[in-house]
Design an enzyme around this catalytic site. Sequence first.
Site, PDB file in Angstrom:
ATOM      1  N   HIS A  94      84.361   3.877  32.275  1.00  0.00           N
ATOM      2  CA  HIS A  94      83.924   4.110  33.656  1.00  0.00           C
ATOM      3  C   HIS A  94      84.896   3.498  34.658  1.00  0.00           C
ATOM      4  O   HIS A  94      85.588   2.513  34.362  1.00  0.00           O
ATOM      5  CB  HIS A  94      82.498   3.602  33.885  1.00  0.00           C
ATOM      6  CG  HIS A  94      82.293   2.141  33.676  1.00  0.00           C
ATOM      7  ND1 HIS A  94      82.531   1.195  34.647  1.00  0.00           N
ATOM      8  CD2 HIS A  94      81.842   1.448  32.598  1.00  0.00           C
ATOM      9  CE1 HIS A  94      82.233   0.002  34.194  1.00  0.00           C
ATOM     10  NE2 HIS A  94      81.824   0.114  32.945  1.00  0.00           N
ATOM     11  N   ASP A  96      83.859   2.745  37.991  1.00  0.00           N
ATOM     12  CA  ASP A  96      83.165   1.946  39.000  1.00  0.00           C
ATOM     13  C   ASP A  96      83.017   0.506  38.540  1.00  0.00           C
ATOM     14  O   ASP A  96      83.111   0.197  37.347  1.00  0.00           O
ATOM     15  CB  ASP A  96      81.799   2.542  39.332  1.00  0.00           C
ATOM     16  CG  ASP A  96      80.887   2.640  38.123  1.00  0.00           C
ATOM     17  OD1 ASP A  96      81.388   2.896  37.016  1.00  0.00           O
ATOM     18  OD2 ASP A  96      79.651   2.475  38.282  1.00  0.00           O
ATOM     19  N   ASP A 126      85.474  -5.236  32.728  1.00  0.00           N
ATOM     20  CA  ASP A 126      84.393  -4.251  32.797  1.00  0.00           C
ATOM     21  C   ASP A 126      84.672  -3.202  33.873  1.00  0.00           C
ATOM     22  O   ASP A 126      84.165  -3.303  34.982  1.00  0.00           O
ATOM     23  CB  ASP A 126      83.074  -4.972  33.085  1.00  0.00           C
ATOM     24  CG  ASP A 126      81.875  -4.058  33.047  1.00  0.00           C
ATOM     25  OD1 ASP A 126      81.968  -2.966  32.457  1.00  0.00           O
ATOM     26  OD2 ASP A 126      80.832  -4.431  33.618  1.00  0.00           O
ATOM     27  N   GLU A 160      78.568   4.429  36.190  1.00  0.00           N
ATOM     28  CA  GLU A 160      78.002   3.795  34.994  1.00  0.00           C
ATOM     29  C   GLU A 160      77.232   2.538  35.348  1.00  0.00           C
ATOM     30  O   GLU A 160      76.271   2.179  34.666  1.00  0.00           O
ATOM     31  CB  GLU A 160      79.132   3.470  33.997  1.00  0.00           C
ATOM     32  CG  GLU A 160      78.653   3.051  32.609  1.00  0.00           C
ATOM     33  CD  GLU A 160      78.331   1.571  32.486  1.00  0.00           C
ATOM     34  OE1 GLU A 160      77.670   1.187  31.504  1.00  0.00           O
ATOM     35  OE2 GLU A 160      78.732   0.780  33.382  1.00  0.00           O
ATOM     36  N   GLU A 161      77.654   1.855  36.436  1.00  0.00           N
ATOM     37  CA  GLU A 161      77.023   0.593  36.808  1.00  0.00           C
ATOM     38  C   GLU A 161      75.692   0.786  37.537  1.00  0.00           C
ATOM     39  O   GLU A 161      75.080  -0.191  37.971  1.00  0.00           O
ATOM     40  CB  GLU A 161      77.972  -0.234  37.674  1.00  0.00           C
ATOM     41  CG  GLU A 161      79.252  -0.677  36.984  1.00  0.00           C
ATOM     42  CD  GLU A 161      79.017  -1.721  35.896  1.00  0.00           C
ATOM     43  OE1 GLU A 161      77.848  -2.046  35.616  1.00  0.00           O
ATOM     44  OE2 GLU A 161      80.005  -2.198  35.319  1.00  0.00           O
ATOM     45  N   GLU A 188      82.819   1.406  25.734  1.00  0.00           N
ATOM     46  CA  GLU A 188      82.593  -0.036  25.787  1.00  0.00           C
ATOM     47  C   GLU A 188      81.342  -0.375  24.971  1.00  0.00           C
ATOM     48  O   GLU A 188      80.516   0.519  24.707  1.00  0.00           O
ATOM     49  CB  GLU A 188      82.471  -0.492  27.239  1.00  0.00           C
ATOM     50  CG  GLU A 188      81.301   0.119  27.993  1.00  0.00           C
ATOM     51  CD  GLU A 188      81.097  -0.458  29.380  1.00  0.00           C
ATOM     52  OE1 GLU A 188      81.486  -1.600  29.666  1.00  0.00           O
ATOM     53  OE2 GLU A 188      80.524   0.265  30.203  1.00  0.00           O
TER      54      GLU A 188
END
Length: 483
Positions: A94, A96, A126, A160-161, A188
């Site tokens: 991702h 974001d 991340d 994704e977050e 991840e």
Amino acid sequence: MAEPRTEAERAAPHVDETALAESVRFTSDLIRMDTTNRGGGEGAERPAAEYVAGLLAEAGLDPLILEKAPGRANVVARIAGREPGADALLVHGHLDVVPAEPAEWTVHPFSGEVRDGVVWGRGAVDMKNSDAMVLAVVRAWARAGVRPRRDIVLAFTADEEDTAEFGSGFLVAQRPDLFEGCTEAIGESGAFTFHPGDGRRLYPVAAGERGTAWLTLTARGRAGHGSKINPDNAVTRLAAAVTRIGEHSWPVRLSPVVRAGLTELAALYGVPLPDLGAEPAQAPGEARAPADPQDWEREEREKREEREKLSRAVDGLLAALGPAASLLAPTVRNSANPTMLSAGYKVNVIPGGATGHVDGRVVPGGEEEFTATLDRLTGPEVDWSFLHHEIPLQAPVDGRTFGVLRDALLRFDPGAHVVPYCMSGGTDAKQFSRLGLAGYGFMPLRLPEGFDYQAMFHGVDERVPVEALHFGTRVLDHALRGL
């Protein structure tokens, strides 16, 4: 350069010094692009998506930029494999990141500064570092004329977050054709070095995820004056339910992935493996009651005793494993943590309603238990519903794919130990599972002793060592070509 023809040539590493340097540069560049996801649809991944698409185009690919809403951009590209009939592999990451407050950081969170051999900034672990490593590998292949065995689909996603509505959820719902032929996915978060403090180096590779169960609790009552006795107080009802949820002790429920991880760690540490048994198929209260009430009570009592015995055995094993147990301890049970409360508007007014929120996580196989337990804990005076609901996942750990991932890590860190584990949270793998893909968390990093990788996720002063990026790039190259 001509494509390598022999198996020995194909097994040789194709990551050059350019690729290693690019893994660092791309990480830094991506961090400098503020792709903060504040939730509720507020985010802007477009600059990073355009950057990624440009790098892929330079490698001879034909990337697509897709948006559900302006600025919420995703990138998808396909690398043609040598075996057209083989199943395809998805590699996803991702773009974001979560918010960061600059005043709390040693360096600006969107500086991408490289200092003392470390890349700093939001997304350093991340997961812009992983995006960068994938890009570096793909470009190295293009320079060397390398093609993987099977098609590889690359997906760099938005959102994704938060809920994935603008990212993988959108892609799966609207463009499943882009993932045609894919049966497995790599994303991840796994294959990082875990130091238990005894000189060993563990690499947990994710083959499962707990499900997401974000809940809204709603209590109704009778509004009234704060000076009057009111047995129908919505705040009291909500507070009681929240307390019961927060204090509940969930029983152990082992998924195959966690069971395999416990078995491997017990063998590694020479700890006797207790009888983990065949876990009861149902939790107490889930079965239909037999016609004879006494038989029902006996069966329920036996189930409780079995689950209590299993819980004691697993808790004892975790205690014997020491710090290494932290890799698996969060995923041997369901969990439900109250996180938000809202009620009233004036101190002398009893409100007619009160709401709360709970972050629930569900192990594979624990869904029925979770809902039955929430029904019991909330009681008849408080309703609950899913605010956001995603299924738990698990993938095989005894097949070829996990073996290839394990071997790739051990090739570049021969003294290490690879352990299957289940992630306590969730990733885009949940969305892609709707297309029938088995997902693995594998974005490798060799980290030094004392580097708290888990604390970097969503934390202050997020950073990643340059050498960790170099290691990860080499391992990814080997693993992706082997798969």
